[in-house]
Design an enzyme around this catalytic site. Structure first.
Site, PDB file in Angstrom:
ATOM      1  N   THR A  65      14.666  -8.178  -0.427  1.00 53.02           N
ATOM      2  CA  THR A  65      14.152  -6.858  -0.056  1.00 53.02           C
ATOM      3  C   THR A  65      14.220  -6.752   1.458  1.00 53.02           C
ATOM      4  O   THR A  65      13.929  -7.720   2.167  1.00 53.02           O
ATOM      5  CB  THR A  65      12.693  -6.650  -0.516  1.00 53.02           C
ATOM      6  OG1 THR A  65      11.843  -7.604   0.139  1.00 53.02           O
ATOM      7  CG2 THR A  65      12.570  -6.824  -2.022  1.00 53.02           C
ATOM      8  N   THR A 113       0.833  -1.207   0.000  1.00 55.33           N
ATOM      9  CA  THR A 113       0.000   0.000   0.000  1.00 55.33           C
ATOM     10  C   THR A 113       0.866   1.254   0.000  1.00 55.33           C
ATOM     11  O   THR A 113       0.572   2.224  -0.715  1.00 55.33           O
ATOM     12  CB  THR A 113      -0.938  -0.018   1.213  1.00 55.33           C
ATOM     13  OG1 THR A 113      -1.857  -1.120   1.078  1.00 55.33           O
ATOM     14  CG2 THR A 113      -1.727   1.277   1.329  1.00 55.33           C
ATOM     15  N   HIS A 136      -0.396 -10.880   0.498  1.00 58.56           N
ATOM     16  CA  HIS A 136       0.857 -10.169   0.196  1.00 58.56           C
ATOM     17  C   HIS A 136       1.595 -11.049  -0.803  1.00 58.56           C
ATOM     18  O   HIS A 136       2.435 -11.871  -0.450  1.00 58.56           O
ATOM     19  CB  HIS A 136       1.691  -9.969   1.465  1.00 58.56           C
ATOM     20  CG  HIS A 136       3.059  -9.409   1.203  1.00 58.56           C
ATOM     21  ND1 HIS A 136       3.274  -8.234   0.525  1.00 58.56           N
ATOM     22  CD2 HIS A 136       4.301  -9.884   1.519  1.00 58.56           C
ATOM     23  CE1 HIS A 136       4.564  -7.998   0.441  1.00 58.56           C
ATOM     24  NE2 HIS A 136       5.220  -8.988   1.031  1.00 58.56           N
TER      25      HIS A 136
END
Length: 316
Positions: free
Chosen positions: A232, A152, A178
């Site tokens: 990440t 988001t 997700h």
């Protein structure tokens, strides 16, 4: 911070866990951080490296540990351990490897820190949060996952740049898994109180093009980063810090975190995925029901189906 003795535990001293601990220190979100890893030397190396920044910052404490007992009395415990997806894998591909890790971790946390809020970050976060809830004896409001908070945030930032408005004025959510079946709830998108459908679109673009472009960008962003650097960690570490901050300050901010879906969503009462909730000092204070159109309801049901299949594939 709400307390001079605020304490956050981070389980896992890998890329994400270390970056969460580092961000907590840099942003001074708490007074004490315990960085736990079953390999003590790994926790020590990361914690000592982070600790070397403290003389240049405000005073706080970071403690390396391989003992669960050191997590006792934590306000929040962040779980980042698990096998990371390899190149070409989806987040769900790591499920079987990580499910038992989460079960055993929750058993230990119930023993040493039964009243702490547990924030699951390990992937696949939605199914692992469901496993954590099922495995734990603590109240369900004390367990949730990072969900689609980062997705988001990515969307709001990139869309704000395209529309030439501040990200704080972009109000839109990514919900569901997700992962590959997540989607944007465009029907509830507002820019500074103006429905996106009524907001001036940049010349040469259509609303449909923007929908497609930014939904794809948001869904693929994590994979694109991992292809280039192997993982990440920076973005999710800041997202986790925001969640911790709203807990410690009892700010009651709304985030799309991984929780068991309310029956009003029409996907049963077992699936866990990213949905907007009020997050406070008690964890999940309230789940909110986001309006959605027929197409979005279909996408939500498809996401629920994917996650239910993944969960039911395990030997529970």
């Amino acid at each position: 911070m709400s307390s001079k003795t605020s304490k956050v535990g981070v389980i896992g001293a890998g890329n994400v866990g270390a970056d969460v601990a580092n961000a907590l220190v840099l942003l001074r979100k708490c007074v004490r951080v315990v960085l736990f890893d079953r390999t003590l030397s790994k926790a020590e190396g990361q914690a000592w490296d982070i600790e070397d920044s403290i003389p240049l910052l405000e005073e706080m404490e970071i403690i390396p540990s391989n003992k669960y007992e050191d997590l006792a009395d934590s306000d929040v415990i962040v779980v980042t351990i698990g096998v990371q997806p390899k190149l070409g894998q989806s987040r769900l591909d790591t499920l079987s490897d990580n499910a038992e890790i989460i079960r055993s971790t929750m058993k230990e946390l119930d023993r040493v820190a039964p009243n702490s809020i547990v924030l699951i970050v390990s992937n696949p976060v939605d199914v692992l949060t469901r496993i954590a809830i099922a495995s734990s004896t603590r109240a369900e409001n004390l367990i949730f996952g990072s969900g689609t908070v980062l997705d988001t945030a990515r969307l709001r930032y990139q869309l704000g740049k395209r529309l030439n408005v501040a990200k704080q004025d972009v109000h839109v959510y990514v919900i569901g898994e997700h992962g590959d079946s997540e989607f944007v709830v465009w029907s509830s998108a507002f820019i500074g109180g103006i429905a996106l459908t009524e907001f001036p679109i940049p010349q040469g673009a259509t609303l449909e093009q923007i929908h497609q472009e930014y939904a794809d960008l948001t869904r693929k962003r994590g994979y694109n980063i991992s292809e280039r650097k192997g993982n990440t960690s920076y973005g999710i570490s800041i997202a986790v810090c925001q969640l911790i901050d709203t807990i410690l300050r009892d700010e009651k901010q709304i985030f799309p975190v991984s929780v068991r879906a309310d029956s009003s969503y029409g996907v049963g009462n077992e699936v866990v995925f990213g949905l907007p909730c009020i997050v406070s000092s008690i964890g999940i204070e309230r789940q909110l029901v986001l309006p959605r159109n027929a197409d979005e309801q279909r996408l939500l049901e498809e996401s629920a189906t994917q996650l239910n299949l993944a969960y039911n594939s395990l030997d529970n």
